[in-house]
Design an enzyme around this catalytic site. Structure first.
Site, PDB file in Angstrom:
ATOM      1  N   LYS A 112      -1.119   7.413  10.076  1.00 47.57           N
ATOM      2  CA  LYS A 112      -1.762   8.725   9.974  1.00 47.57           C
ATOM      3  C   LYS A 112      -1.100   9.739  10.896  1.00 47.57           C
ATOM      4  O   LYS A 112      -1.013  10.923  10.560  1.00 47.57           O
ATOM      5  CB  LYS A 112      -3.256   8.606  10.268  1.00 47.57           C
ATOM      6  CG  LYS A 112      -4.005   8.046   9.075  1.00 47.57           C
ATOM      7  CD  LYS A 112      -5.467   7.798   9.367  1.00 47.57           C
ATOM      8  CE  LYS A 112      -6.089   6.977   8.237  1.00 47.57           C
ATOM      9  NZ  LYS A 112      -7.311   6.303   8.670  1.00 47.57           N
ATOM     10  N   LYS A 195      -0.914   0.182  -8.401  1.00 52.46           N
ATOM     11  CA  LYS A 195      -2.341   0.088  -8.700  1.00 52.46           C
ATOM     12  C   LYS A 195      -2.902   1.466  -9.002  1.00 52.46           C
ATOM     13  O   LYS A 195      -2.376   2.474  -8.533  1.00 52.46           O
ATOM     14  CB  LYS A 195      -3.102  -0.411  -7.447  1.00 52.46           C
ATOM     15  CG  LYS A 195      -2.816  -1.807  -7.048  1.00 52.46           C
ATOM     16  CD  LYS A 195      -3.964  -2.372  -6.233  1.00 52.46           C
ATOM     17  CE  LYS A 195      -4.309  -1.584  -4.991  1.00 52.46           C
ATOM     18  NZ  LYS A 195      -5.301  -2.277  -4.155  1.00 52.46           N
ATOM     19  N   LYS A 198      -5.934   6.857  -5.727  1.00 48.03           N
ATOM     20  CA  LYS A 198      -5.686   8.271  -5.471  1.00 48.03           C
ATOM     21  C   LYS A 198      -4.380   8.512  -4.737  1.00 48.03           C
ATOM     22  O   LYS A 198      -3.765   9.560  -4.887  1.00 48.03           O
ATOM     23  CB  LYS A 198      -6.834   8.857  -4.657  1.00 48.03           C
ATOM     24  CG  LYS A 198      -7.949   9.303  -5.560  1.00 48.03           C
ATOM     25  CD  LYS A 198      -9.109   9.831  -4.775  1.00 48.03           C
ATOM     26  CE  LYS A 198     -10.362   9.492  -5.531  1.00 48.03           C
ATOM     27  NZ  LYS A 198     -11.562   9.800  -4.836  1.00 48.03           N
TER      28      LYS A 198
END
Ligand code: TRP
Length: 333
Positions: A112, A195, A198
């Protein structure tokens, strides 16, 4: 005594087919066997500074969709994290005993920081402490999470054990990752790889609340190729993905029909996609109409969320009372 399962989901909004046929289908099945706490991690979502409207809307959406998918609010405890302030209190205590070095070393944190160098806030750093508290507050031992959360569970065990050692108690239990069923169907995305999720872009996802028209549009635009050139050739990933989706939503006969056409190099992707889209619309119809119905029933939703909060708080208050006792926080008046 039933074992306790704790599962949190960040409130990033609407759920897709991957969630539905994956984690959610397991939740629905396991809620009878375990003492389940399913919560919406709206406090965790604050690390990315959502607008108040967005936060509020997405929390509601996830609750509605969990219920529509079959989570039984009588059987399980479904609640919103921020409705249980005891979690925040435990988070404060546990922060005293989480070390900067180990928090900085967490892979998810480092990812992050790299992705958003301008928003490296303390909440992001102590995200694993809050997650540990979500689990420890209910003495959860089983946590249905994927590989990417494995390290956070290890930290949860570290924090719990450290607390036990510091206060010379045998209080917090160890929690481990858990998969109710390993036989989960594969739900690939529509973008040709990986997969459904989002992180692979909006176009890769079919949401449970997508209207039939939206589903049709997305499926027709799914990545494919120029078609097979040899009999019985292996399918490239984007094509295999569409067949995998068909396996989930269509009948065996339909699937076989298109397999045969592919193998004979006679497949027309337009027809194939049209069939896939129609079967997807059909397969998702029941959950879509339940989403509609629950979403429009504000009184029911309020009742369920309130009941979840009460059940979760009952468990959380017990823990906080005991933790205060252990730490030595006692009223002097
Ligand atoms: N970190 C989890 C995720 O990103 C969400 C989460 C928060 C969670 N608290 C939790 C999952 C407690 C399980 C248990 O997916």
């Amino acid at each position: 005594m039933k074992e306790t399962v704790v599962s949190g989901i960040r409130s990033t909004g609407r759920l897709h087919l991957g969630n539905y046929y994956g984690a959610l289908s397991n939740f629905v099945k396991m809620q009878h066997e375990y003492n389940c706490f399913f919560f919406i991690a709206d406090l965790h979502s604050l690390t990315t500074h959502p607008t108040p409207e967005h936060l509020n809307r997405t929390v509601r959406e996830v609750v509605v969709e969990y219920l529509a998918a079959g989570i039984d609010p009588e059987q399980s405890t479904i609640y919103v994290q921020s409705d249980v302030p005891e979690v925040a209190e435990l988070y404060l205590y546990m922060n005293m005993n989480a070390y900067l070095g180990e928090l900085e070393r967490a892979t998810a944190f480092k990812d992050k920081v790299r992705a958003n160098p301008d928003n490296v806030n303390a909440g992001l750093l102590t995200y694993p402490v809050l997650m540990a508290c979500d689990i420890l507050i209910h003495h959860g031992t089983k946590v249905p999470v994927g590989k990417d959360q494995e390290q956070h569970l290890e930290m949860t065990r570290t924090f719990g054990n450290r607390f036990n050692r510091l206060y010379n108690v045998d209080y917090f239990k160890e929690a481990f990752a858990f998969s109710y069923s390993d036989k989960l169907v594969k739900i690939p995305g529509l973008d040709g790889n990986g997969k459904m999720g989002k992180s692979n872009g909006e176009a890769s996802c079919i949401y449970l609340s997508d209207a039939p028209e939206v589903i049709r549009k997305k499926v027709m635009r799914a990545v494919s190729d120029a078609g097979p050139t040899e009999m019985n050739q292996t399918k490239p990933e984007p094509i295999q993905n569409l067949f995998d989706l068909m396996k989930v939503v269509s009948t065996q006969d339909t699937l076989q029909h298109f397999e045969d056409l592919y193998n004979k190099c006679a497949i027309r992707y337009g027809d194939f996609k049209k069939q896939l889209a129609e079967d997807m619309v059909l397969a998702t119809e029941p959950v879509r109409s339940r989403i509609q119905a629950i979403s429009n029933d504000d009184a029911y939703l309020k009742k369920v969320i309130h009941m979840g909060a009460e059940k979760a708080r009952e468990s959380a208050c017990r823990t906080i009372k005991e933790v205060r006792e252990i730490i030595g926080i006692k009223k002097l008046y």
